[in-house]
Design an enzyme around this catalytic site. Structure first.
Site, PDB file in Angstrom:
ATOM      1  N   TYR A  53       0.807  -1.153  -0.230  1.00 51.47           N
ATOM      2  CA  TYR A  53      -0.019  -0.076   0.038  1.00 51.47           C
ATOM      3  C   TYR A  53       0.862   1.100  -0.163  1.00 51.47           C
ATOM      4  O   TYR A  53       1.859   1.410   0.828  1.00 51.47           O
ATOM      5  CB  TYR A  53      -0.787   0.083   1.257  1.00 51.47           C
ATOM      6  CG  TYR A  53      -1.960  -1.038   1.354  1.00 51.47           C
ATOM      7  CD1 TYR A  53      -2.479  -1.984   0.106  1.00 51.47           C
ATOM      8  CD2 TYR A  53      -2.732  -1.232   2.431  1.00 51.47           C
ATOM      9  CE1 TYR A  53      -3.324  -2.753   0.261  1.00 51.47           C
ATOM     10  CE2 TYR A  53      -3.676  -2.088   2.482  1.00 51.47           C
ATOM     11  CZ  TYR A  53      -4.001  -3.069   1.360  1.00 51.47           C
ATOM     12  OH  TYR A  53      -4.952  -3.906   1.604  1.00 51.47           O
TER      13      TYR A  53
HETATM   14  P1  NAP Z   1     -13.892   1.206   1.418  1.00 55.29           P
HETATM   15  O1  NAP Z   1     -13.692   1.375   2.992  1.00 55.29           O
HETATM   16  O2  NAP Z   1     -15.083   0.447   0.911  1.00 55.29           O
HETATM   17  O3  NAP Z   1     -13.902   2.866   0.782  1.00 55.29           O
HETATM   18  C1  NAP Z   1     -12.970   3.719   1.502  1.00 55.29           C
HETATM   19  C2  NAP Z   1     -13.315   5.150   0.831  1.00 55.29           C
HETATM   20  O4  NAP Z   1     -14.766   5.492   0.931  1.00 55.29           O
HETATM   21  C3  NAP Z   1     -12.347   6.063   1.289  1.00 55.29           C
HETATM   22  O5  NAP Z   1     -11.014   6.000   0.697  1.00 55.29           O
HETATM   23  C4  NAP Z   1     -13.148   7.379   1.074  1.00 55.29           C
HETATM   24  O6  NAP Z   1     -12.850   7.741  -0.405  1.00 55.29           O
HETATM   25  C5  NAP Z   1     -14.779   6.710   1.004  1.00 55.29           C
HETATM   26  N1  NAP Z   1     -15.236   6.936   2.325  1.00 55.29           N
HETATM   27  C6  NAP Z   1     -14.863   6.394   3.582  1.00 55.29           C
HETATM   28  N2  NAP Z   1     -15.629   7.006   4.692  1.00 55.29           N
HETATM   29  C7  NAP Z   1     -16.308   8.003   4.056  1.00 55.29           C
HETATM   30  C8  NAP Z   1     -17.276   8.803   4.581  1.00 55.29           C
HETATM   31  N3  NAP Z   1     -17.531   8.485   6.061  1.00 55.29           N
HETATM   32  N4  NAP Z   1     -17.995   9.426   3.927  1.00 55.29           N
HETATM   33  C9  NAP Z   1     -17.694   9.669   2.525  1.00 55.29           C
HETATM   34  N5  NAP Z   1     -16.966   8.875   1.884  1.00 55.29           N
HETATM   35  C10 NAP Z   1     -15.998   7.877   2.798  1.00 55.29           C
HETATM   36  O7  NAP Z   1     -12.599   0.725   0.858  1.00 55.29           O
HETATM   37  P2  NAP Z   1     -11.147   0.494   1.107  1.00 55.29           P
HETATM   38  O8  NAP Z   1     -10.732   1.660   2.039  1.00 55.29           O
HETATM   39  O9  NAP Z   1     -10.154   0.250  -0.166  1.00 55.29           O
HETATM   40  O10 NAP Z   1     -10.953  -0.996   2.010  1.00 55.29           O
HETATM   41  C11 NAP Z   1     -11.011  -0.828   3.337  1.00 55.29           C
HETATM   42  C12 NAP Z   1      -9.660  -1.412   3.818  1.00 55.29           C
HETATM   43  O11 NAP Z   1      -9.605  -2.884   3.277  1.00 55.29           O
HETATM   44  C13 NAP Z   1      -8.390  -1.046   2.929  1.00 55.29           C
HETATM   45  O12 NAP Z   1      -8.071   0.511   3.587  1.00 55.29           O
HETATM   46  C14 NAP Z   1      -7.533  -1.959   3.166  1.00 55.29           C
HETATM   47  O13 NAP Z   1      -6.825  -1.766   4.496  1.00 55.29           O
HETATM   48  C15 NAP Z   1      -8.160  -3.091   3.123  1.00 55.29           C
HETATM   49  N6  NAP Z   1      -8.196  -3.732   1.517  1.00 55.29           N
HETATM   50  C16 NAP Z   1      -7.704  -4.766   1.408  1.00 55.29           C
HETATM   51  C17 NAP Z   1      -7.645  -5.782   0.325  1.00 55.29           C
HETATM   52  C18 NAP Z   1      -7.260  -7.034   0.218  1.00 55.29           C
HETATM   53  O14 NAP Z   1      -6.740  -7.617  -1.096  1.00 55.29           O
HETATM   54  N7  NAP Z   1      -7.024  -7.631   1.528  1.00 55.29           N
HETATM   55  C19 NAP Z   1      -8.308  -5.057  -0.889  1.00 55.29           C
HETATM   56  C20 NAP Z   1      -8.574  -3.726  -0.696  1.00 55.29           C
HETATM   57  C21 NAP Z   1      -8.753  -3.209   0.625  1.00 55.29           C
HETATM   58  P3  NAP Z   1     -12.651   9.215  -0.898  1.00 55.29           P
HETATM   59  O15 NAP Z   1     -12.721  10.305   0.253  1.00 55.29           O
HETATM   60  O16 NAP Z   1     -11.544   8.958  -1.590  1.00 55.29           O
HETATM   61  O17 NAP Z   1     -13.955   9.243  -1.925  1.00 55.29           O
END
Ligand code: NAP
Length: 316
Positions: A53
Site C-alpha cells: 500500500y
Molecule cells: P472502502 O472502505 O469501501 O472505501 C473507502 C473510501 O470510501 C475512502 O477512501 C473514502 O474515499 C470513502 N469514504 C470512507 N468513509 C467515508 C465517509 N464517511 N463519507 C464519505 N466517503 C467515505 O474501501 P477500502 O478503504 O479500499 O477498503 C478498506 C480497507 O480494506 C483498506 O483500507 C485496506 O486496508 C483493505 N483492503 C484490502 C484488500 C485485500 O486484498 N486484502 C483490498 C482492498 C482493501 P474518498 O474520500 O477518496 O472518496
C-alpha cells in the site's frame, strides 16, 4: 467502542477498524497522521495495512510514524505476497520471501512485532504448507502474534486449517475478503468455512470504495477528488444502474430510522456475528468519525433481516 474477538482467538479488536490503503496514495504523511490520531481518539485499535500500500511501503511507514509510542495499545495488521521489487524472489509466499518480507515490514512500521500477519492473496507457486511452516516459525520467534489469510476461497481456508491441525502449526484466525451490501459472495462458501474453522471475517471495501456513503448520484459525474472520480473507468463500473437501485432501497431504509445509508452499510456488517471488525478506509478525520459511529449502531434482528432481504437478490 465495542470490541470483539477475532474468530476463536483471544485477540480483541474494535468493531470499527481503520483501513490504511489511502496512506501514501490519497493521504500524505500529515493527513495520514490526522486520520490515525482521530481513530485512536475514538477507541479504534485495529489498523490494517500491507507492504504494497502507498507504493514502496509508504502506508506502513506513515502508520508506524503516526502511532509512535501508542503502538503498544493497538493491533497492527499487515500483509505480504504482492510484488515489492522485480522478479520472482521479491513477491509471493515462499519461505525465502516471507522471512525477508517480515523484516522489511517491521522496519517500516518501526516496531518489534506484527499483531496480525496476513497472506495477502493465495500464491499458486508455493505449497500452502511451506507458507504455514514459515509463518509458524515467525510466531515462535515472537515477530508475529497471529496470522490470517486474505482473498482465499472457502476451500483454501479449509485446506490451510487442516494443514495447521495435521502438522500442529499456528492456524489462521482471520479471513480478509471483499464484502459489502453490494457484494455478498463470501457468504456462500467462505463464511461457512470461517465459522466451522474459527476464523473472524474482516470485510474489505465495506463501503464499496465510498459508493455506499451516498455521495454519488445517478446520472451525475462523481464529485471531484473522490475515489471513484480518480479511478476513471474502474470507478464508473461501480456507478451502475443495479448499484443505484440497491442504494435507493437502503437510503429509504436508513431515512425511516433517521440514519444515513453509510450507517446501514457499516452497521449491518458490524452486526454480523462472523465479522470481527469493519476496516473501512478514510481520507479525513471526519470520515473516521462517521464510520466509527456507524459501527456502533446495533440494528435489531428484524432490521438486519430486512437489510438482508433488500440486498440479497442479485448478489455479487
Ligand atoms: P472502502 O472502505 O469501501 O472505501 C473507502 C473510501 O470510501 C475512502 O477512501 C473514502 O474515499 C470513502 N469514504 C470512507 N468513509 C467515508 C465517509 N464517511 N463519507 C464519505 N466517503 C467515505 O474501501 P477500502 O478503504 O479500499 O477498503 C478498506 C480497507 O480494506 C483498506 O483500507 C485496506 O486496508 C483493505 N483492503 C484490502 C484488500 C485485500 O486484498 N486484502 C483490498 C482492498 C482493501 P474518498 O474520500 O477518496 O472518496
Amino acid at each position: 467502542m465495542e470490541y470483539k474477538n477475532v474468530g476463536r482467538s483471544g485477540l480483541q479488536v474494535s468493531v470499527a477498524g481503520l483501513g490504511c490503503n489511502n496512506f501514501g496514495m490519497r493521504c500524505d504523511k500529515d493527513q495520514s497522521a490526522a486520520v490515525v490520531h482521530k481513530a485512536l481518539e475514538l477507541g479504534i485499535n485495529l489498523f490494517d495495512t500491507a507492504d504494497i500500500y502507498g507504493g514502496g511501503g509508504k502506508s506502513e511507514e506513515f502508520l508506524g510514524a503516526a502511532l509512535g509510542d501508542r503502538r503498544q495499545n493497538v493491533a497492527i495488521a499487515t500483509k505480504f505476497v504482492g510484488p515489492m521489487g522485480e522478479g520472482p524472489l521479491n513477491k509471493g509466499a515462499s519461505r525465502r520471501y516471507v522471512m525477508r518480507a517480515v523484516e522489511a515490514s517491521l522496519r517500516r512500521l518501526g516496531t518489534d512485532w506484527i499483531d496480525l500477519y496476513q497472506v495477502h492473496f493465495p500464491d499458486p507457486a508455493t505449497p500452502i504448507e511451506e507458507t504455514q511452516r514459515a509463518l509458524d516459525d515467525l510466531v515462535r520467534q515472537g515477530k508475529v502474534r497471529y496470522i490470517g489469510c486474505s482473498n482465499f476461497a472457502g476451500w483454501q481456508v479449509v485446506e490451510a486449517q487442516w494443514t495447521a491441525r495435521t502438522h500442529q502449526l499456528t492456524p489462521f484466525i482471520s479471513a480478509q475478503n471483499e464484502y459489502s451490501l453490494l457484494d455478498r459472495r463470501v457468504e456462500r462458501e467462505l463464511v461457512p468455512a470461517c465459522n466451522a474453522y474459527g476464523l473472524g471475517v474482516l470485510p474489505y471495501f465495506p463501503l464499496a470504495s465510498g459508493f455506499l456513503s451516498g455521495k454519488y448520484r445517478p446520472g451525475e459525474p462523481p464529485p471531484q477528488g473522490t475515489r471513484l472520480a480518480l479511478w476513471g473507468a474502474r470507478g464508473q463500473a461501480l456507478l451502475s444502474e443495479r448499484n443505484f437501485a440497491v442504494l435507493e432501497k437502503l437510503t429509504a431504509f436508513a431515512q425511516a430510522r433517521e440514519r444515513g445509508v453509510l450507517d446501514v452499510a457499516i452497521g449491518w456488517l458490524a452486526g454480523q456475528a462472523h465479522v470481527a471488525s469493519v476496516i473501512a478506509g478514510a481520507t479525513s478525520p471526519e470520515q473516521v468519525d462517521q464510520n466509527a459511529r456507524a459501527a456502533q449502531w446495533r440494528m435489531t434482528a428484524e432490521e438486519l433481516a430486512e437489510v438482508d432481504k433488500l440486498t440479497k437478490k442479485g448478489e455479487g
